[in-house]
Design an enzyme around this catalytic site. Structure first.
Site, PDB file in Angstrom:
ATOM      1  N   TYR A 205      23.804 -13.410 -83.717  1.00  0.00           N
ATOM      2  CA  TYR A 205      22.706 -14.284 -83.315  1.00  0.00           C
ATOM      3  C   TYR A 205      23.247 -15.476 -82.531  1.00  0.00           C
ATOM      4  O   TYR A 205      24.328 -15.986 -82.850  1.00  0.00           O
ATOM      5  CB  TYR A 205      21.972 -14.841 -84.541  1.00  0.00           C
TER       6      TYR A 205
ATOM      7  N   TYR B 269      24.653  -6.286 -88.864  1.00  0.00           N
ATOM      8  CA  TYR B 269      25.659  -7.336 -89.050  1.00  0.00           C
ATOM      9  C   TYR B 269      25.933  -7.563 -90.534  1.00  0.00           C
ATOM     10  O   TYR B 269      25.082  -7.300 -91.384  1.00  0.00           O
ATOM     11  CB  TYR B 269      25.244  -8.636 -88.363  1.00  0.00           C
TER      12      TYR B 269
ATOM     13  N   ARG C  92      23.348  -5.943 -93.033  1.00  0.00           N
ATOM     14  CA  ARG C  92      21.919  -5.830 -92.755  1.00  0.00           C
ATOM     15  C   ARG C  92      21.706  -4.689 -91.758  1.00  0.00           C
ATOM     16  O   ARG C  92      22.361  -4.637 -90.725  1.00  0.00           O
ATOM     17  CB  ARG C  92      21.363  -7.126 -92.122  1.00  0.00           C
TER      18      ARG C  92
ATOM     19  N   HIS D 290      17.577  -4.858 -87.175  1.00  0.00           N
ATOM     20  CA  HIS D 290      16.174  -5.242 -87.377  1.00  0.00           C
ATOM     21  C   HIS D 290      15.772  -6.293 -86.361  1.00  0.00           C
ATOM     22  O   HIS D 290      16.623  -6.971 -85.775  1.00  0.00           O
ATOM     23  CB  HIS D 290      15.971  -5.801 -88.795  1.00  0.00           C
TER      24      HIS D 290
ATOM     25  N   HIS E 255      13.020  -9.565 -86.141  1.00  0.00           N
ATOM     26  CA  HIS E 255      12.079 -10.425 -86.861  1.00  0.00           C
ATOM     27  C   HIS E 255      10.798 -10.586 -86.052  1.00  0.00           C
ATOM     28  O   HIS E 255      10.862 -10.743 -84.825  1.00  0.00           O
ATOM     29  CB  HIS E 255      12.688 -11.816 -87.070  1.00  0.00           C
TER      30      HIS E 255
END
Lengths: 187, 234
Positions: free
Chosen positions: B105, B144, B154, B157, B159
């Protein structure tokens, strides 16, 4: 026909990449009528530690007690410059701050007037779905007859009422757990 | 003014509980005292509405926010925002944010040892059309690691944040990808008790919207709380 409701999931730790540049910290731009206030506070976790990655979204009526929404069909003045929506992030000290105007009163169940309040949604890592709460105002006689506050156990009501800490400056904290845990609502 | 028609309570087992021990961060953040259940008033059934003055069309394309194209597998994400009753929600604001193709991110506290992509910020916004449809162009995010438990990863995905017609319809969720072997190990995905509701968080490959020789499409429909035709107790 009934579709299955989509499940909520947490905003996670990196929500700021999206919400930081869409913050609305000044809910009432210049020219909006009403009593100007600043609401600030801290978000605290179960250890009393500041929550550095929370998002608060606020929704409120204007100074006349009118929501900028078609479902509010009452004949009251709309303020074109006032939407009533705020979005703020907490900082590394868990502190958030936004400025707005004190909302007017709006009807509650059976047309009993509610005391002035803001609805607040709370999002953060560790919350699999958001929390819903409210902020009420200090020194407000109407709080005693508010139909929603009346449903809250008396000893917990103060968690929903901001404290006056200066001229036009109110403090209201979001305490996630413990003795002074903020009252959250389930609709 | 008559009392507003309330939104239905969330259908049982479709929503996670606040306290879910496998997701460790819930331990100090989930409320511990009973939630209070007031009736819904005008304050809750209303909420911010958005229009084309709030969102620019280019915000729907996450691959065109920089000088160059981001690395990774291009993808189209489409779907509809509907109420439980099947009624489409038009002018719903849909915001997305995600990791880059390497699973990183663009955020100061993401210290995963994977490269940032100078051509990818990872967030976008769009309004649904009259049929409740939305469409983004982006790249497929990478998985990640996180420190929830030993060797925790995780699943890939995206959000999503959705504003419907009022605060009672407010929803923040995540969608996942079909066939991801990490899903059964992910406490966030597994926190949804109902198996169908959990499965509904997995987007579907969408051949119809796939662009030949350019981008694979996934479909993810979003269902918000709806209202019964008549007020309860009326």
């Amino acid at each position: 026909m009934s579709l299955l409701l989509t499940a909520a999931q947490t905003v996670g730790p990196f929500v700021a990449i999206s919400f930081e540049h869409t913050q609305v910290q000044d809910v009432a731009p210049p020219g909006v009528s009403g009593e100007r206030i600043v609401i600030q506070g801290r978000v605290l976790d179960g250890d009393g530690k500041p929550v550095e990655d929370a998002v608060l979204e606020t929704w409120q009526a204007n100074g006349h007690g009118k929501y900028s929404h078609p479902e509010d069909t009452r004949e009251k003045l709309l303020d074109p410059a006032f939407k009533g929506f705020g979005r703020v992030l907490s900082n590394r000290h868990g502190v958030f701050r936004f400025s707005t105007i004190k909302p007017g009163r709006v009807p509650g169940p059976n047309d009993v007037l509610q005391a002035p309040h803001l609805v607040v949604l709370v999002f953060m890592r560790g919350l699999l779905k958001h929390l819903v709460t409210r902020v009420y105002f200090p020194d407000e006689a109407a709080n005693r007859e508010d139909p929603v506050l009346g449903l809250v156990p008396a000893e917990r009501r103060s968690t929903l009422v901001a404290a006056r800490v200066g001229d036009g400056l109110l403090e209201w904290n979001v305490v996630l757990q413990g003795q002074n845990e903020t009252v959250f609502f389930d609709y | 003014m008559t009392d507003p028609t309330p939104y239905r309570r969330p259908y049982r087992q479709t929503q996670p509980e606040y306290f879910y021990p496998p997701y460790r961060s819930t331990a100090k953040r989930a409320p511990t005292r009973p939630l209070v259940m007031p009736p819904q008033t005008i304050s809750e059934v209303t909420g911010p509405l958005f229009g084309h003055e709030d969102v620019k069309p280019e915000e729907a394309d996450l691959t065109a926010q920089h000088a160059g194209e981001p690395l990774g597998e291009r993808m189209i994400v489409t779907g509809r925002v509907l109420e439980e009753t099947g009624r489409p929600v038009c002018n719903a604001l849909v915001e997305i944010w995600q990791a880059n193709a390497a699973g990183r991110y663009r955020h100061a506290t993401d210290n995963h040892d994977a490269p940032l992509d100078p051509n990818f910020t990872g967030c976008g916004r769009v309004l649904t059309d009259g049929d409740g449809r939305y469409r983004f162009k982006t790249i497929k995010p990478g998985a990640y690691p996180w420190r929830n438990h030993y060797n925790a990863w995780r699943p890939a995905h995206v959000h999503l944040s959705i504003f419907g017609r009022g605060f009672m319809q407010r929803l923040v969720t995540q969608f996942y990808f079909p066939g991801d072997p990490l899903l059964p190990y992910d406490p966030m995905f597994m926190s949804v008790p109902d198996e169908r509701a959990r499965h509904n968080l997995i987007a579907e490959f969408d051949w119809e919207h796939t662009i030949p020789e350019h981008a694979i499409a996934y479909r993810f429909d979003i269902v918000l709380r709806g209202r019964d035709a008549t007020p309860m107790g009326a």
